[in-house]
Design an enzyme around this catalytic site. Structure first.
Site, PDB file in Angstrom:
ATOM      1  N   HIS A 287     103.390 -35.035  42.882  1.00 23.61           N
ATOM      2  CA  HIS A 287     103.453 -35.813  44.118  1.00 23.61           C
ATOM      3  C   HIS A 287     104.630 -36.803  44.102  1.00 23.61           C
ATOM      4  CE1 HIS A 287     100.799 -37.282  47.688  1.00 23.61           C
ATOM      5  NE2 HIS A 287     102.090 -37.372  47.974  1.00 23.61           N
ATOM      6  N   GLY A 289     107.338 -36.506  46.281  1.00 19.14           N
ATOM      7  CA  GLY A 289     108.129 -36.252  47.485  1.00 19.14           C
ATOM      8  C   GLY A 289     109.007 -37.413  47.915  1.00 19.14           C
TER       9      GLY A 289
END
Length: 322
Positions: A287, A289
């Site tokens: 995670h 991003g």
């Protein structure tokens, strides 16, 4: 104005709060999530709460906070971790951080797509373990974007930014699906609005960038993957719960689709012994991003600005209208 910050955040954001007149900051100063008991104790009697997407802000937390809590500011674009109905009942204002992480997340989405379709982690491993013996015509072959069809689930800010970055690779056609057509947004890419089933059947690459809602939860399931081409690549940078991970594992393990790239999973972190991690054709990231220094700093400052504006009874830079 007493506020509770649930994690160590970039210094720029904390500085905004510390320098605000009359703002008393209590912080869980750790890279790791605040323990539940500490969260419940920390929020008690506070007027403001600055939280992260990994903090579950439910009725229990709101009850512990009491009637003094007036503003919740989440350092995220997503808000599925917030009990919005309970928050609305209590008249609490909510700030969030859209737009500022769009470019970083779109860049990561493209990087993840390329890593999966061109088998980059596999190739790196071959170099390290001695598998690279000579040049071989069919070795480490993957799939390219040129003349391909790309399907985007959720043509919002991030979906559009992904399409904008993929277009120069020579993508032949863009398809998209969502709750409704977005002709103005789609015009830039000449993207066609189609049902989810057709997007699955015709796309060479599927990129999921939609919000997690009751309608999208578990949307990418066995039926969806069975409709995809055996040569297609699936990428998810939205929320893990949009995907049925057991169905994805079966699709990858049995060659129903070629590869997948995930930046989000259920749960997070994904257990190290999870079946998906045993697959060579599945690239999983933790995670990350929005993980550029500039983006995280901007998110922290915006979250702080939202919190302060709400506490002062002023318009927030980005308020979630409940």
């Amino acid at each position: 104005m007493a506020v509770f910050v649930t994690r160590r955040i970039p210094a720029e954001g904390l500085r905004v709060l510390s320098q605000a007149g009359g703002c008393r900051v209590q912080q869980w100063d750790s890279e790791e999530p605040v323990p539940r008991a500490e969260l419940l104790a920390g929020v008690a009697g506070k007027r403001g709460l600055l939280c992260l997407l990994s903090d579950r802000i439910d009725g229990e937390v709101l009850e512990a906070a009491g009637p003094s809590l007036k503003v919740i500011s989440t350092m995220s674009v997503g808000f599925d971790h917030l009990a919005l109905e309970e928050i609305k009942k209590r008249g609490i204002r909510v700030g969030y951080t859209p737009d500022v992480l769009t470019d970083a997340t779109a860049e990561l989405s493209v990087a993840l797509l390329l890593a999966a379709c061109r088998r980059l982690p596999e190739a790196v491993e071959q170099v390290k373990n001695g598998g690279w013996t000579t040049w071989k015509p069919l070795w480490m072959c993957g799939y390219g974007l040129s003349d391909s069809t790309v399907g985007i689930i959720g043509l919002g800010r991030i979906g559009q930014a992904v399409a904008r970055r993929l277009k120069p690779f020579g993508v032949k056609k863009f398809l998209y699906t969502g709750s409704r057509p977005k002709p103005e947004s789609a015009a830039e890419f000449e993207a066609e609005f189609v049902p989810l089933t057709r997007l699955a059947e015709e796309s060479d690459f599927v990129v999921v960038t939609c919000a997690l809602t009751p309608a999208t939860q578990g949307m990418c399931n066995k039926d969806f993957f069975c409709r995809m081409k055996k040569t297609s690549v699936f990428v998810n940078t939205s929320r893990g719960a949009v995907v049925n991970q057991e169905d994805l594992y079966d699709a990858l393990a049995h060659g129903q689709i070629a590869a997948a790239g995930l930046d989000v999973t259920t749960p997070e972190p994904l257990p190290a012994d999870h079946a998906l991690l045993s697959l060579k054709n599945c690239v999983i990231l933790p995670h990350v991003g929005s993980a550029t220094y500039a983006t995280r700093s901007t998110m922290a400052v915006l979250a702080a600005d939202n919190l302060l504006a709400g506490l002062r009874g002023e318009p927030m830079p980005h308020e979630l209208l409940l």
